[in-house]
Design an enzyme around this catalytic site. Structure first.
Site, PDB file in Angstrom:
ATOM      1  N   ARG A  48       0.828  -1.225   0.000  1.00  0.00           N
ATOM      2  CA  ARG A  48       0.000   0.000   0.000  1.00  0.00           C
ATOM      3  C   ARG A  48       0.850   1.257   0.000  1.00  0.00           C
ATOM      4  NH1 ARG A  48      -4.829   0.400   3.951  1.00  0.00           N
ATOM      5  NH2 ARG A  48      -5.431   1.943   2.414  1.00  0.00           N
ATOM      6  N   ASP A  91      -5.917  -3.044  -0.924  1.00  0.00           N
ATOM      7  CA  ASP A  91      -6.140  -3.001   0.514  1.00  0.00           C
ATOM      8  C   ASP A  91      -6.381  -4.444   0.979  1.00  0.00           C
ATOM      9  OD1 ASP A  91      -7.052  -2.768   3.070  1.00  0.00           O
ATOM     10  OD2 ASP A  91      -8.357  -1.038   2.654  1.00  0.00           O
ATOM     11  N   LEU A  92      -5.435  -4.933   1.767  1.00  0.00           N
ATOM     12  CA  LEU A  92      -5.492  -6.353   2.138  1.00  0.00           C
ATOM     13  C   LEU A  92      -6.708  -6.690   2.992  1.00  0.00           C
ATOM     14  CD1 LEU A  92      -1.736  -7.083   2.910  1.00  0.00           C
ATOM     15  CD2 LEU A  92      -3.010  -7.494   0.812  1.00  0.00           C
ATOM     16  N   LYS A 145       7.480 -16.491  10.229  1.00  0.00           N
ATOM     17  CA  LYS A 145       7.275 -16.469  11.654  1.00  0.00           C
ATOM     18  C   LYS A 145       7.100 -15.022  12.111  1.00  0.00           C
ATOM     19  CE  LYS A 145      10.949 -16.501  14.537  1.00  0.00           C
ATOM     20  NZ  LYS A 145      11.631 -15.197  14.595  1.00  0.00           N
ATOM     21  N   HIS A 175      14.152 -19.596   8.956  1.00  0.00           N
ATOM     22  CA  HIS A 175      15.282 -19.369   8.044  1.00  0.00           C
ATOM     23  C   HIS A 175      16.543 -20.098   8.504  1.00  0.00           C
ATOM     24  CE1 HIS A 175      16.448 -16.146  10.860  1.00  0.00           C
ATOM     25  NE2 HIS A 175      17.619 -16.149  10.285  1.00  0.00           N
ATOM     26  N   LYS A 179      20.071 -22.286   6.289  1.00  0.00           N
ATOM     27  CA  LYS A 179      21.482 -21.870   6.362  1.00  0.00           C
ATOM     28  C   LYS A 179      22.383 -23.017   5.915  1.00  0.00           C
ATOM     29  CE  LYS A 179      20.929 -18.430  10.006  1.00  0.00           C
ATOM     30  NZ  LYS A 179      21.686 -17.192   9.878  1.00  0.00           N
ATOM     31  N   HIS A 237      13.977 -21.485  16.062  1.00  0.00           N
ATOM     32  CA  HIS A 237      15.355 -21.755  15.620  1.00  0.00           C
ATOM     33  C   HIS A 237      16.095 -22.740  16.526  1.00  0.00           C
ATOM     34  CE1 HIS A 237      14.401 -18.479  13.054  1.00  0.00           C
ATOM     35  NE2 HIS A 237      14.803 -17.497  13.835  1.00  0.00           N
ATOM     36  N   LYS A 337      20.138 -11.250  23.084  1.00  0.00           N
ATOM     37  CA  LYS A 337      20.524 -10.041  22.346  1.00  0.00           C
ATOM     38  C   LYS A 337      21.516  -9.260  23.203  1.00  0.00           C
ATOM     39  CE  LYS A 337      16.594  -9.722  19.313  1.00  0.00           C
ATOM     40  NZ  LYS A 337      17.209 -10.117  18.031  1.00  0.00           N
TER      41      LYS A 337
HETATM   42  C1  BG6 Z   1      14.947 -13.832  13.596  1.00  0.00           C
HETATM   43  C2  BG6 Z   1      14.583 -13.133  14.883  1.00  0.00           C
HETATM   44  O1  BG6 Z   1      14.105 -14.920  13.379  1.00  0.00           O
HETATM   45  O2  BG6 Z   1      16.300 -14.284  13.673  1.00  0.00           O
HETATM   46  C3  BG6 Z   1      15.535 -11.993  15.135  1.00  0.00           C
HETATM   47  O3  BG6 Z   1      13.259 -12.654  14.793  1.00  0.00           O
HETATM   48  C4  BG6 Z   1      16.977 -12.449  15.101  1.00  0.00           C
HETATM   49  O4  BG6 Z   1      15.250 -11.379  16.396  1.00  0.00           O
HETATM   50  C5  BG6 Z   1      17.242 -13.247  13.831  1.00  0.00           C
HETATM   51  O5  BG6 Z   1      17.804 -11.299  15.146  1.00  0.00           O
HETATM   52  C6  BG6 Z   1      18.627 -13.888  13.868  1.00  0.00           C
HETATM   53  O6  BG6 Z   1      18.904 -14.449  12.630  1.00  0.00           O
HETATM   54  P1  BG6 Z   1      20.386 -14.537  12.062  1.00  0.00           P
HETATM   55  O7  BG6 Z   1      20.228 -15.244  10.751  1.00  0.00           O
HETATM   56  O8  BG6 Z   1      20.891 -13.148  11.935  1.00  0.00           O
HETATM   57  O9  BG6 Z   1      21.172 -15.330  13.074  1.00  0.00           O
END
Ligand code: BG6
Length: 487
Positions: A48, A91-92, A145, A175, A179, A237, A337
């Site tokens: 949008r 508009d979704l 996610k 994701h 990797k 993860h 973090k």
């Molecule tokens: C995401 C999280 O799925 O993965 C983020 O929502 C995080 O908070 C990220 O920073 C880390 O991914 P990567 O590939 O940078 O280790």
């Protein structure tokens, strides 16, 4: 990889952060590499925040190009990539706008991929609107996610999406599964006979899995404050990595063989007794501190975060797997973090020799260990003991190294590129199946509930450290320590 499948890739959330940083750059890389995407394949961005195609292309030039290649962009490839992009502004929240979408994509070729790079609250409305105009046929849907907030909300999304798309049409992204090093873990475990006999309770004392980040919550304070590290990193993860480390050898690499074995691990996780949470789970929140010489602020002062927030930015857990292979072996998981370093690694600590004919130095820590570094600098390092040169039999820890970038100088692929190609080509193995997701939510839920009800805030830790002291104390109770504490 030569690919013939044509496709129409519809990107909802086309001007969002994820599209800008990951999805469009990954599609560009696949395009630039040549031979990976069918020439006729199209990308239809839905957003949008752009008025028409020219406006969208301007946005892509301004915002996506800088995320594309570290070594500069090949302008010819960039121009032909842009030519793949169509745009539609709808508009979704209005189901009738989807008629326009159908008109745009009706004439386009190949399998349809609908990528929902939007907030999860839009997943169900978008799927229903797609179905209302018949666009759920001959299609795949990709869900980013977070898929839900807990077991109940994730079930609600999965039920609603499941009424419209079959499980074989649904690609749930984690994701980490895309990797390269995670793929390599499968190769290491199942391509070599060497490790398999040792990969069990008789020989393994404990396993650590760490995903540590230096970054804070960045611009995502709002989202993160309602999420926390357990939902953001552990439920997906870390538990996925754990299941790959601990799974039985699959019959083949086809999607269900791998996912069935991962599911068995997730279902065998020892349920957490709420009364034990203080002993097996540590939560922390970063305060101000210094990272690589730069002062960084406390979590509670980040934009979008409530000043009295009790959201965790650090989690450490002791996990057990109730099966014959792993009974009694502690798996220590940790993520956070604003930690001292950015690193993701798996540490397998093997047992010391049962009797040391070589004296006490043969029992020293730091040997009998395999460290699989996923990022940065993908390496596998096997620590052993060797005799120190000179008189006497004094042993020292040495290591055998496999640094992947020295063996394979080319051909590395970013996680999103691999996963998007898999969606286009209908390969489901690296996507999370609904039953896996449910098992993971079920296992984390007692911790979520307990922390929600607790009046104790998360333990503070200074940015630039390895988290609260309680995380080290938890390992000390098992006579061990985190890898970095050994030196
Ligand atoms: C995401 C999280 O799925 O993965 C983020 O929502 C995080 O908070 C990220 O920073 C880390 O991914 P990567 O590939 O940078 O280790």
């Amino acid at each position: 990889m030569q690919i013939d499948s044509s496709f129409t890739f519809v990107l909802f959330g086309g001007t969002g952060d994820l599209s800008m940083r990951k999805i469009l750059p990954a599609l560009f890389e696949a395009h630039r590499a040549g031979g990976m995407l069918a020439d006729s394949g199209k990308i239809v961005a839905v957003a949008r925040h752009a008025s028409d195609r020219a406006d969208y292309i301007r946005w892509v030039n301004e915002h996506v190009k800088s995320h594309v290649s570290k070594n500069g962009v090949d302008e010819t490839a960039w121009a032909s990539f842009l030519a793949r992009i169509e745009f539609i502004n709808i508009d979704l929240s209005k189901a009738e706008d989807f008629v326009q979408l159908r008109e745009v994509i009706e004439g386009l070729p190949g399998i349809r991929v609908f990528y929902l790079a939007t907030g999860p609250s839009l997943f169900v409305p978008i799927c229903r609107a797609l179905a209302s105009v018949g666009l759920n046929e001959n299609a795949r849907i990709v869900l980013e996610k977070p898929l839900g907030y807990d077991l109940k909300s994730s079930n609600a999304i999965n039920d609603a999406v499941g009424e419209i798309f079959t499980e074989e049409q649904i690609y749930r992204i984690d994701h980490y599964l895309g990797k390269e090093p995670v793929q390599n873990l499968l190769a290491l475990r199942f391509g070599n006979a060497l490790f398999e006999p040792l990969w069990r309770r008789e020989w393994v004392e404990s396993i650590q899995i760490t995903i540590a980040e230096e970054l804070g919550v960045e611009a995502r304070g709002d989202f993160y404050d309602n999420t926390g590290a357990l939902r953001d990193m552990v439920q997906n993860h870390l538990l996925q990595l754990l299941s790959i480390v601990a799974m039985e050898p699959p019959h083949s690499m086809d999607s269900d063989s791998v996912r069935d074995e991962k599911l068995r691990v997730l279902r065998a996780l020892k349920p957490i007794d709420p009364r034990d949470i203080g002993k097996v789970a540590v939560r922390g929140q970063y305060h101000s501190g210094v990272i690589r010489g730069n002062a960084v602020p406390a979590y509670a002062t980040e934009p979008g975060v409530k000043p009295d927030s009790s959201t965790e930015t650090f989690v450490a857990l002791k996990v057990e797997i109730e099966n014959w292979r792993w009974a009694g072996v502690p798996f220590f998981l940790r993520t956070g973090k604003r930690l001292a370093d950015r690193v993701a690694e798996i540490v397998v600590n093997f047992r010391a020799v049962p009797h040391s004919a070589l004296g006490a130095s043969a029992l020293r820590a730091g040997a009998n260990r395999l460290v699989i570094r996923l990022q940065p600098n993908e390496t596998i390092r096997l620590y052993c003991l060797a005799k120190q040169p000179g008189e006497g039999m004094n042993l020292a820890s040495v290591h055998l190294d496999l640094a992947f970038d020295q063996f394979f100088r080319e051909g590395q692929m970013e996680a999103y590129q691999r996963l998007l190609l898999d969606v286009i080509n209908g390969r489901l193995a690296l996507f999370v199946r609904r039953d896996e997701q449910e098992a993971a939510w079920r296992w984390v839920e007692p911790i979520l509930n307990e922390w929600k009800a607790s009046i104790k805030p998360p333990k503070p830790y200074a940015s630039g450290t390895w988290g609260p002291a309680a995380s080290s104390a938890m390992l000390a109770q098992h006579g061990t320590c985190w890898l970095e504490e050994e030196n």
